[in-house]
Design a protein around this motif. Structure first.
Motif, PDB file in Angstrom:
ATOM      1  N   MET A 160      -2.850  73.901 -32.625  1.00  0.00           N
ATOM      2  CA  MET A 160      -2.309  75.031 -31.871  1.00  0.00           C
ATOM      3  C   MET A 160      -1.597  74.499 -30.640  1.00  0.00           C
ATOM      4  O   MET A 160      -2.176  73.792 -29.836  1.00  0.00           O
ATOM      5  CB  MET A 160      -3.440  75.991 -31.458  1.00  0.00           C
ATOM      6  CG  MET A 160      -2.941  77.247 -30.773  1.00  0.00           C
ATOM      7  SD  MET A 160      -4.298  78.215 -30.077  1.00  0.00           S
ATOM      8  CE  MET A 160      -5.164  78.709 -31.534  1.00  0.00           C
ATOM      9  N   SER A 161      -0.319  74.843 -30.462  1.00  0.00           N
ATOM     10  CA  SER A 161       0.456  74.377 -29.317  1.00  0.00           C
ATOM     11  C   SER A 161       0.168  75.251 -28.106  1.00  0.00           C
ATOM     12  O   SER A 161      -0.410  76.340 -28.207  1.00  0.00           O
ATOM     13  CB  SER A 161       1.945  74.436 -29.647  1.00  0.00           C
ATOM     14  OG  SER A 161       2.347  75.786 -29.826  1.00  0.00           O
ATOM     15  N   ALA A 162       0.613  74.765 -26.917  1.00  0.00           N
ATOM     16  CA  ALA A 162       0.426  75.542 -25.698  1.00  0.00           C
ATOM     17  C   ALA A 162       1.184  76.866 -25.768  1.00  0.00           C
ATOM     18  O   ALA A 162       0.705  77.900 -25.280  1.00  0.00           O
ATOM     19  CB  ALA A 162       0.885  74.722 -24.495  1.00  0.00           C
ATOM     20  N   LEU A 163       2.384  76.862 -26.385  1.00  0.00           N
ATOM     21  CA  LEU A 163       3.150  78.101 -26.527  1.00  0.00           C
ATOM     22  C   LEU A 163       2.405  79.106 -27.398  1.00  0.00           C
ATOM     23  O   LEU A 163       2.395  80.313 -27.118  1.00  0.00           O
ATOM     24  CB  LEU A 163       4.530  77.797 -27.129  1.00  0.00           C
ATOM     25  CG  LEU A 163       5.528  77.077 -26.215  1.00  0.00           C
ATOM     26  CD1 LEU A 163       6.815  76.751 -26.982  1.00  0.00           C
ATOM     27  CD2 LEU A 163       5.843  77.955 -24.998  1.00  0.00           C
ATOM     28  N   ARG A 164       1.775  78.602 -28.454  1.00  0.00           N
ATOM     29  CA  ARG A 164       1.025  79.507 -29.318  1.00  0.00           C
ATOM     30  C   ARG A 164      -0.205  80.039 -28.590  1.00  0.00           C
ATOM     31  O   ARG A 164      -0.605  81.193 -28.779  1.00  0.00           O
ATOM     32  CB  ARG A 164       0.614  78.780 -30.596  1.00  0.00           C
ATOM     33  CG  ARG A 164       0.019  79.712 -31.634  1.00  0.00           C
ATOM     34  CD  ARG A 164      -0.272  78.984 -32.922  1.00  0.00           C
ATOM     35  NE  ARG A 164      -0.919  79.863 -33.873  1.00  0.00           N
ATOM     36  CZ  ARG A 164      -1.589  79.444 -34.930  1.00  0.00           C
ATOM     37  NH1 ARG A 164      -1.691  78.150 -35.170  1.00  0.00           N
ATOM     38  NH2 ARG A 164      -2.153  80.294 -35.744  1.00  0.00           N
ATOM     39  N   THR A 165      -0.837  79.198 -27.761  1.00  0.00           N
ATOM     40  CA  THR A 165      -1.968  79.661 -26.956  1.00  0.00           C
ATOM     41  C   THR A 165      -1.557  80.826 -26.076  1.00  0.00           C
ATOM     42  O   THR A 165      -2.244  81.853 -26.008  1.00  0.00           O
ATOM     43  CB  THR A 165      -2.502  78.509 -26.086  1.00  0.00           C
ATOM     44  OG1 THR A 165      -2.902  77.430 -26.919  1.00  0.00           O
ATOM     45  CG2 THR A 165      -3.672  78.961 -25.237  1.00  0.00           C
ATOM     46  N   GLU A 166      -0.416  80.684 -25.392  1.00  0.00           N
ATOM     47  CA  GLU A 166       0.076  81.752 -24.520  1.00  0.00           C
ATOM     48  C   GLU A 166       0.424  83.000 -25.330  1.00  0.00           C
ATOM     49  O   GLU A 166       0.158  84.132 -24.915  1.00  0.00           O
ATOM     50  CB  GLU A 166       1.296  81.254 -23.748  1.00  0.00           C
ATOM     51  CG  GLU A 166       1.804  82.239 -22.708  1.00  0.00           C
ATOM     52  CD  GLU A 166       2.915  81.656 -21.858  1.00  0.00           C
ATOM     53  OE1 GLU A 166       3.552  82.414 -21.115  1.00  0.00           O
ATOM     54  OE2 GLU A 166       3.147  80.431 -21.948  1.00  0.00           O
ATOM     55  N   ARG A 167       1.020  82.800 -26.521  1.00  0.00           N
ATOM     56  CA  ARG A 167       1.392  83.944 -27.362  1.00  0.00           C
ATOM     57  C   ARG A 167       0.148  84.713 -27.816  1.00  0.00           C
ATOM     58  O   ARG A 167       0.112  85.942 -27.802  1.00  0.00           O
ATOM     59  CB  ARG A 167       2.175  83.454 -28.578  1.00  0.00           C
ATOM     60  CG  ARG A 167       2.710  84.591 -29.455  1.00  0.00           C
ATOM     61  CD  ARG A 167       3.399  84.060 -30.682  1.00  0.00           C
ATOM     62  NE  ARG A 167       2.467  83.563 -31.677  1.00  0.00           N
ATOM     63  CZ  ARG A 167       2.568  82.382 -32.279  1.00  0.00           C
ATOM     64  NH1 ARG A 167       3.540  81.547 -31.957  1.00  0.00           N
ATOM     65  NH2 ARG A 167       1.690  82.020 -33.190  1.00  0.00           N
ATOM     66  N   LEU A 168      -0.894  83.970 -28.218  1.00  0.00           N
ATOM     67  CA  LEU A 168      -2.121  84.628 -28.657  1.00  0.00           C
ATOM     68  C   LEU A 168      -2.765  85.419 -27.519  1.00  0.00           C
ATOM     69  O   LEU A 168      -3.303  86.512 -27.735  1.00  0.00           O
ATOM     70  CB  LEU A 168      -3.105  83.588 -29.186  1.00  0.00           C
ATOM     71  CG  LEU A 168      -2.929  83.147 -30.636  1.00  0.00           C
ATOM     72  CD1 LEU A 168      -3.898  82.016 -30.958  1.00  0.00           C
ATOM     73  CD2 LEU A 168      -3.147  84.306 -31.592  1.00  0.00           C
ATOM     74  N   LEU A 169      -2.715  84.859 -26.312  1.00  0.00           N
ATOM     75  CA  LEU A 169      -3.289  85.558 -25.175  1.00  0.00           C
ATOM     76  C   LEU A 169      -2.537  86.858 -24.904  1.00  0.00           C
ATOM     77  O   LEU A 169      -3.146  87.917 -24.665  1.00  0.00           O
ATOM     78  CB  LEU A 169      -3.262  84.648 -23.948  1.00  0.00           C
ATOM     79  CG  LEU A 169      -3.970  85.152 -22.690  1.00  0.00           C
ATOM     80  CD1 LEU A 169      -5.442  85.436 -22.972  1.00  0.00           C
ATOM     81  CD2 LEU A 169      -3.844  84.129 -21.566  1.00  0.00           C
ATOM     82  N   ASN A 170      -1.212  86.809 -24.958  1.00  0.00           N
ATOM     83  CA  ASN A 170      -0.418  88.026 -24.753  1.00  0.00           C
ATOM     84  C   ASN A 170      -0.645  89.039 -25.876  1.00  0.00           C
ATOM     85  O   ASN A 170      -0.700  90.252 -25.635  1.00  0.00           O
ATOM     86  CB  ASN A 170       1.072  87.676 -24.664  1.00  0.00           C
ATOM     87  CG  ASN A 170       1.436  87.066 -23.319  1.00  0.00           C
ATOM     88  OD1 ASN A 170       0.902  87.463 -22.288  1.00  0.00           O
ATOM     89  ND2 ASN A 170       2.325  86.088 -23.327  1.00  0.00           N
TER      90      ASN A 170
END
Length: 663
Positions: free
Chosen positions: A1-11
C-alpha cells in the motif's frame, strides 16, 4: 500500500462515515478518487479492493439500494459506514480489573501478539475505559513462544493462509515436508502445538513446534476456512501426555551437575564407565520428549554421550551435525547498515501507518495537550514518523468540503491538540489479533497466586468477551501456557522479602558454570517466561545485578539483614535475562531463518538481513565460555562468525561431541 493509497483510504473512510443516506460510486469516484482516466471496470476493481482494506481495519461498508432497483446497477446503489456498528463498545473497568488486564497485555511483550496487545490497550485508553492501576509488587509474568515458527504461524492463521514446513514425525522418525491449514496454536505439557488440517493426509493432525526442522513458509496466495466453533484448548485437552521413558547417558566424571540431579538412581554406582579419555558415569534420566531432552543434551557437547534409546541418540546427533554443517558453510559478508536500531525492527508498512492513524485520532481526542514526544512514545514510533502521520491527517476530510470539514490538529508548541475529529473520535472494534492477545493473556493468568479465580480476572474476561464480539470467539484459536510457578513457596518467600526490604541467602545451581554456589542477595523483582520463574536481585558476591531461576534454587531463606542502597532494579520492562555491559565481549553471529528470533532474545545491538531470510547480529555477552553450548543447543540455527577464536572453540566443541557418535 503506497502513501497515496493510505491517504485515499482515509478520505474514503471519512466520506462514508459522514454520510447519512450513502454515496453513489460515481460520487465517490469524482469527489474522493478524482479518477477520470481509468475505465469503469478498472475503477470498480479498485473500489472493491479499498472496501476490503477498510473491512480489514474493522469498518464494514454497507450497501444501500434505492427503492425498486437492484444492487447490480451502480447508479442506484449507495455506500456508507454505520457510525456505531464498527466502534468498540464502552468498556468500564475497575482498578483491579485494569491491573489484571495490564498484566495480560504485558505477557506478550516480545511475542507475535505484543503489538496487537499494545494496540488493544490504546483503544481501551482512547475509549476512556482504563483507570489508574497498581501492579502487584515485583511480579511480571510473560509468555515466551516457540521461536520464529510461532510468529509466522500466528500471522498465517489469522490471515487464513496455509503453511509448509519440514517436520520430524514422532511415530516414524522421518523428516517430511508438510502442508497444513493452521487452525490453532496452544501450549500443553510445557510444549507448543499446532493443530490443523494436514493436506497430505487429508486429516486433522497435531504438530509439536519443537519438532519443526525448518522455517515456516506462508502460502500467501492460498486461503482456507477453519472449522466453525474451533477451540484449540478443547482439542489439546484430548491430547494424551507423552509417557515417561528412561534415557541411558554416559556423563564425564564431575561434569553436568544439573543432569545428575535429575537422574533416577545410579545403575552403575561404584562402577564408572572407563574409557580411553578418562572416567565416565552411566546415568538413567527420565524424559517424555526426545526432542526437548535432545536439545539440552546436545548443548553438553563432548561431556555427555547418549547410549539409549535410539530416538534420543538421533535427536542429539542431528543437532550436532546441523551445527557442524552450518559452521562449515561459506560465510556471508558482515556489513551492518549505518545508524542501526538497537532492536531488530519489524518492517513497517502503509497498512501499519493507516491503522496507527485510526488509533491516533481518538487517542488525541481523549488525551488533549500531550507533548508530541510522549505521543510518539505511546505509539512506538519516532517523532518524524508521528509528524508524517499528522501531516496526512490534517489534509484529510470530507470531499470538496470547507476548512471546517478537515481534521484539525495542531502541534506547533510541541503539544498536540485536536479540535475537529470528523467522527473518528471513538476507537474501532478489536481485530482478531487484538482480541487474541488480551483474552489469551487473561486465560494464561489463571494459575498466578495473586489473581484468585472468580474475582477481577473473571469479571474483566467477561467484559472483554462482550466488547470483542465475533472477534472474541475467534480468540479460541490460541491457548497460552499457565504462568503459575512450580514452587509457590519460593515465590511467596521472595515476594515477602521484596515487600519487607530484606536480603535473602540462597544456595544456587548455575547451569553455565556447572557448579553450586551460596550467595546473599537483595531481591528486586519477580518475573516469568511461561511457567519458568526468575527473580532479579543485586548479588553481593558478584557486586552486580543477576537473575536467578527459582527451579535452580536449592535452599532459600532471609538472612536477617536489610537490603542495601546498591539494590536498584534495571530500568524498563521487561527485566532482561541478560544485561549487556560496555565491557562485555562483542560477538557476531549468523542466524538461520528459523533462528532469527534469537536476535531479540539476546538484545542484539546491530542486525543486518540476509537474502535467504536469515540475519547477521552483533550481540554482547558477559561470559563467552558457554557459547559453544549455545551453538550446539540450537543445532544449525546459529553460528559464530567473529571473533575467530570463539568460532574455532565452538567448532572444536561440536566436532568432539560428534566424534563420540562416530563422527
Amino acid at each position: 500500500m503506497s502513501a497515496l493509497r493510505t491517504e485515499r483510504l482515509l478520505n474514503l473512510l471519512i466520506a462514508l462515515l459522514n454520510t447519512r443516506y450513502g454515496l453513489r460510486r460515481s460520487e465517490l469516484r469524482e469527489k474522493v478518487y478524482r479518477d477520470t482516466s481509468s475505465s469503469e471496470v478498472a475503477f470498480g476493481r479498485m473500489f472493491e479492493r479499498d472496501k476490503s482494506d477498510l473491512r480489514q481495519f474493522g469498518f464494514e461498508v454497507e450497501t444501500v439500494m434505492d427503492q425498486g432497483w437492484g444492487s447490480d446497477d451502480p447508479a442506484t446503489t449507495r455506500y456508507r459506514i454505520g457510525k456505531e456498528s464498527n466502534r468498540l463498545p464502552d468498556v468500564n473497568l475497575t482498578s483491579a480489573e485494569c491491573t489484571v488486564l495490564i498484566l495480560a497485555a504485558q505477557l506478550w511483550e516480545q511475542a507475535a501478539l505484543g503489538s496487537a496487545a499494545q494496540n488493544a490497550m490504546r483503544k481501551l485508553q482512547a475509549a476512556g475505559g482504563l483507570t489508574e492501576a497498581e501492579l502487584p509488587a515485583g511480579v511480571q509474568p510473560r509468555i515466551r513462544p516457540a521461536g520464529q515458527a510461532f510468529e509466522d504461524l500466528v500471522t498465517a492463521m489469522h490471515a487464513q493462509h496455509p503453511v509448509t514446513f519440514r517436520y520430524l514425525a514422532g511415530s516414524t522418525g522421518r523428516e517430511e515436508l508438510r502442508t497444513v491449514e493452521p487452525w490453532g496454536l496452544g501450549s500443553r505439557f510445557g510444549q507448543w502445538y499446532l493443530v490443523g488440517l494436514d493436506r497430505g493426509r487429508a486429516a486433522k493432525r497435531f504438530f509439536r513446534l519443537s519438532r519443526f526442522t525448518s522455517a515456516v513458509t506462508v502460502r500467501e496466495k492460498e486461503r482456507y476456512s477453519p472449522p466453525p466453533g474451533f477451540n484449540v484448548r478443547k482439542e489439546l485437552d484430548s491430547l494424551p501426555e507423552l509417557p515417561v521413558q528412561s534415557a541411558i547417558v554416559d556423563v564425564a566424571s564431575g561434569k553436568v551437575l544439573g543432569l545428575r540431579k535429575r537422574a533416577t538412581g545410579a545403575p552403575t554406582a561404584g562402577m564408572p564407565v572407563e574409557t580411553h579419555d578418562g572416567g565416565w558415569d552411566r546415568l538413567t534420566v527420565p524424559f517424555r520428549d526426545a526432542e526437548v531432552l535432545g536439545e539440552e543434551l546436545a548443548s553438553y557437547g563432548p561431556n555427555v554421550t547418549v547410549v539409549a534409546p535410539p530416538e534420543l541418540v538421533s535427536a542429539v546427533r542431528r543437532r550436532l551435525k546441523a551445527a557442524a554443517d552450518f559452521a562449515a558453510s561459506s560465510s556471508p559478508a558482515v556489513v551492518f547498515p549505518d545508524n542501526p536500531p538497537a532492536k531488530r525492527p519489524r518492517k513497517r508498512t502503509s497498512e501499519d501507518q493507516l491503522q496507527r492513524m485510526l488509533q491516533l485520532v481518538p487517542f488525541l481526542v481523549h488525551n488533549q495537550g500531550l507533548h508530541i514526544s510522549e505521543v510518539a512514545s505511546s505509539f512506538g514510533v519516532t517523532r518524524k514518523e508521528l509528524e508524517d502521520d499528522l501531516r496526512i491527517l490534517i489534509c484529510s476530510g470530507l470531499p470538496e468540503g470547507y476548512p471546517d470539514d478537515l481534521l484539525d490538529i495542531q502541534w506547533e508548541d510541541d503539544h498536540v491538540y485536536i479540535t475537529q475529529d470528523l467522527d473518528l473520535n471513538r476507537p474501532v472494534r478489536f481485530t482478531v489479533d487484538e482480541a487474541c492477545a488480551l483474552l489469551t493473556g487473561l486465560e494464561a493468568l489463571n494459575g498466578l497466586p495473586e489473581l484468585a479465580e472468580g474475582s477481577a480476572l473473571e469479571s474483566v474476561t467477561v467484559k472483554l468477551m462482550a466488547a470483542a464480539g465475533e472477534e472474541g470467539l475467534k480468540a479460541a484459536s490460541i491457548a497460552g501456557p499457565e504462568v503459575g510457578p512450580g514452587n509457590s513457596a519460593h515465590l511467596a518467600t521472595i515476594r515477602q522479602a521484596i515487600t519487607d526490604g530484606l536480603q535473602l541467602h540462597l544456595k544456587y545451581f548455575s547451569a553455565q558454570r556447572d557448579s553450586m554456589s551460596e550467595r546473599d542477595v537483595d531481591p528486586l523483582r519477580l518475573y516469568s517466561l511461561d511457567n519458568t520463574w526468575y527473580f532479579e536481585a543485586y548479588c553481593h558476591s558478584a557486586r552486580d545485578l543477576r537473575n536467578f531461576r527459582l527451579d535452580r534454587i536449592e535452599t532459600l531463606e532471609p538472612n536477617g539483614r536489610r537490603v542495601t542502597e546498591a539494590a536498584k532494579p534495571a530500568d524498563g520492562f521487561p527485566v532482561k535475562l541478560f544485561t549487556p555491559n560496555d565491557d562485555d565481549a562483542l560477538v557476531i553471529v549468523e542466524l538461520a531463518p528459523q533462528g532469527i528470533g534469537l536476535a531479540d532474545d539476546y538484545y542484539a545491538e546491530r542486525t543486518a538481513p540476509l537474502p535467504n531470510g536469515g540475519l547477521i547480529a552483533e550481540i554482547r555477552f558477559g561470559s563467552t565460555g558457554w557459547l559453544p553450548m549455545f551453538v550446539a543447543q540450537h543445532g544449525g540455527a546459529v553460528r559464530i562468525l567473529a571473533p575467530q577464536g570463539l568460532a574455532d572453540a565452538a567448532g572444536e566443541w561440536i566436532d568432539a561431541a560428534l566424534a563420540r557418535y562416530g563422527g
